[in-house]
Design a protein around this motif. Sequence first.
Motif, PDB file in Angstrom:
ATOM      1  N   ARG A  10     -28.940  77.154 -80.314  1.00 17.86           N
ATOM      2  CA  ARG A  10     -29.216  75.709 -80.295  1.00 17.86           C
ATOM      3  C   ARG A  10     -28.340  75.017 -79.255  1.00 17.86           C
ATOM      4  N   GLU A  11     -27.080  75.470 -79.176  1.00 20.06           N
ATOM      5  CA  GLU A  11     -26.160  74.872 -78.201  1.00 20.06           C
ATOM      6  C   GLU A  11     -26.613  75.172 -76.770  1.00 20.06           C
ATOM      7  N   LEU A  12     -27.051  76.413 -76.554  1.00 17.84           N
ATOM      8  CA  LEU A  12     -27.537  76.773 -75.217  1.00 17.84           C
ATOM      9  C   LEU A  12     -28.816  75.994 -74.891  1.00 17.84           C
ATOM     10  N   SER A  15     -26.477  85.357 -72.966  1.00 21.26           N
ATOM     11  CA  SER A  15     -26.627  83.916 -72.689  1.00 21.26           C
ATOM     12  C   SER A  15     -26.541  83.649 -71.180  1.00 21.26           C
ATOM     13  N   ARG A  16     -25.698  84.398 -70.470  1.00 19.34           N
ATOM     14  CA  ARG A  16     -25.597  84.229 -69.011  1.00 19.34           C
ATOM     15  C   ARG A  16     -26.951  84.488 -68.354  1.00 19.34           C
ATOM     16  N   ILE A  17     -27.634  85.543 -68.804  1.00 21.10           N
ATOM     17  CA  ILE A  17     -28.890  85.925 -68.148  1.00 21.10           C
ATOM     18  C   ILE A  17     -30.017  84.949 -68.510  1.00 21.10           C
ATOM     19  N   HIS A  18     -30.067  84.515 -69.763  1.00 24.19           N
ATOM     20  CA  HIS A  18     -31.102  83.515 -70.110  1.00 24.19           C
ATOM     21  C   HIS A  18     -30.806  82.169 -69.443  1.00 24.19           C
ATOM     22  N   ARG A  19     -29.532  81.788 -69.367  1.00 28.49           N
ATOM     23  CA  ARG A  19     -29.169  80.537 -68.687  1.00 28.49           C
ATOM     24  C   ARG A  19     -29.627  80.580 -67.233  1.00 28.49           C
ATOM     25  N   LEU A  20     -29.383  81.733 -66.618  1.00 32.29           N
ATOM     26  CA  LEU A  20     -29.775  81.914 -65.207  1.00 32.29           C
ATOM     27  C   LEU A  20     -31.303  81.831 -65.065  1.00 32.29           C
ATOM     28  N   ALA A  21     -32.006  82.500 -65.972  1.00 37.67           N
ATOM     29  CA  ALA A  21     -33.478  82.449 -65.925  1.00 37.67           C
ATOM     30  C   ALA A  21     -33.951  81.005 -66.078  1.00 37.67           C
ATOM     31  N   HIS A  22     -33.338  80.264 -66.992  1.00 44.64           N
ATOM     32  CA  HIS A  22     -33.736  78.866 -67.193  1.00 44.64           C
ATOM     33  C   HIS A  22     -33.463  78.047 -65.934  1.00 44.64           C
ATOM     34  N   SER A  23     -32.350  78.346 -65.261  1.00 47.08           N
ATOM     35  CA  SER A  23     -32.009  77.575 -64.051  1.00 47.08           C
ATOM     36  C   SER A  23     -33.006  77.831 -62.927  1.00 47.08           C
ATOM     37  N   LYS A  24     -33.750  78.937 -63.042  1.00 44.14           N
ATOM     38  CA  LYS A  24     -34.779  79.250 -62.031  1.00 44.14           C
ATOM     39  C   LYS A  24     -36.150  78.717 -62.462  1.00 44.14           C
ATOM     40  N   GLY A  25     -36.168  77.940 -63.541  1.00 49.36           N
ATOM     41  CA  GLY A  25     -37.417  77.338 -63.999  1.00 49.36           C
ATOM     42  C   GLY A  25     -38.190  78.209 -64.970  1.00 49.36           C
ATOM     43  N   MET A  26     -37.600  79.337 -65.364  1.00 52.43           N
ATOM     44  CA  MET A  26     -38.293  80.225 -66.285  1.00 52.43           C
ATOM     45  C   MET A  26     -38.073  79.747 -67.724  1.00 52.43           C
ATOM     46  N   LYS A  27     -39.116  79.824 -68.543  1.00 54.01           N
ATOM     47  CA  LYS A  27     -38.986  79.554 -69.975  1.00 54.01           C
ATOM     48  C   LYS A  27     -38.906  80.901 -70.681  1.00 54.01           C
TER      49      LYS A  27
END
Length: 389
Positions: A235-237, A199-211
Amino acid sequence: MDAGLKRELEAKVYAGERLTREDGIALYASDDLTWLGRLAHHKRTELNGDRVMFNVNRHLNLTNVCSASCAYCSFQRKPGEKDAYTMRIDEAVRKAKEMEDEQLTELHIVNGLHPTLPWRYYPKVLRELKAALPKVNLKAFTATEVQWFEKISGLSADQILDELMDAGLESLTGGGAEIFDWEIRQHIVDHACHWEDWSRIHRLAHSKGMKTPSTMLYGHIEEPRHRVDHVLRLRELQDETGGFQVFIPLRYQHDFVDSADGKIRNRIQARTTMASPAESLKTFAVSRLLFDNVPHVKCFWVMHGLSVAQLSLNFGVDDLDGSVVEYKITHDADSYGTPNTMHRDDLLHLIWDAGFRPMERNTRYEVVREYDAAPTLAQRRAEPQQVWA
Ligand code: SF4
């Protein structure tokens, strides 16, 4: 299921209310597959109409050499094993170039956690693939691989993602999720990337505008409550980042020994059966209903077979992956006669025959090409229909 509870759940779905953990467990306990399909189809139609998206992609596995030994995995090889391989960069580019005539829009790249390949190999391979196929989106690496890159490079995931994005990375893949609940995860996963890091890595990717996509491996030793828990974490993330484009339930596969050395590598095979088609359809339907904030649910037809893939479109699925010319991780474990190659025309007819409107998309889910709606029943009856395996 108690008729009152059934009415209550149905009312919640039609009112657009969010379902709870208990609701999800109750839905899995229902044997009324038609009813589950109707609810999921309602939700799917609200979100995506009669549209079925697909993309034309190629799966590329740069190496099957892996430091981990996940219990269910029939893909990984140890260094020195007879059919262990690692592609040189020029080999990977040549393989990708072979697909140019297919007008592919995406390369999907996942790999083993190679013990000695240096970190530099990975951005380099992306750069060269991008230079060779500039119009093709690169969807590459699981969160597990990104965490592995942290280990072998000493860099942070933040630096790693920046460098990979600079080299042409469009999106991470959704793999490595399996089942997040530790009660199950500890028995099937051998690498070090669990919910906290995934979740940390996907959250980080999302924060960089990545889907990014999200996945779940189901049908092995988990119970329905673990599937529900898995989806609720995602769902929460998703409430927090909005960065997941799609949810992909992946059907756990037995190892049918088509590998060169004839070894069964799946260590939980003797005490598991694979999910039946009905269980798969239920999983699609409940996932669609619970994961209310993800736009798409995908069926990866290589793992389910074509008939289940068609049916899944009535059980919450609105996205089919893809025109796969070569897919090693699953095909090693498949013995159902499912082809490992489908092309654009095959997919179009698969979708039309199921009664839906195909729409070709790219990695970002932007529409690349629209097609006609499915033919009417009268039109279909006027000419012989293809029967799918
Ligand atoms: S699932 Fe991935 S990390 Fe686990 S053994 Fe297989 S290739 Fe390695």
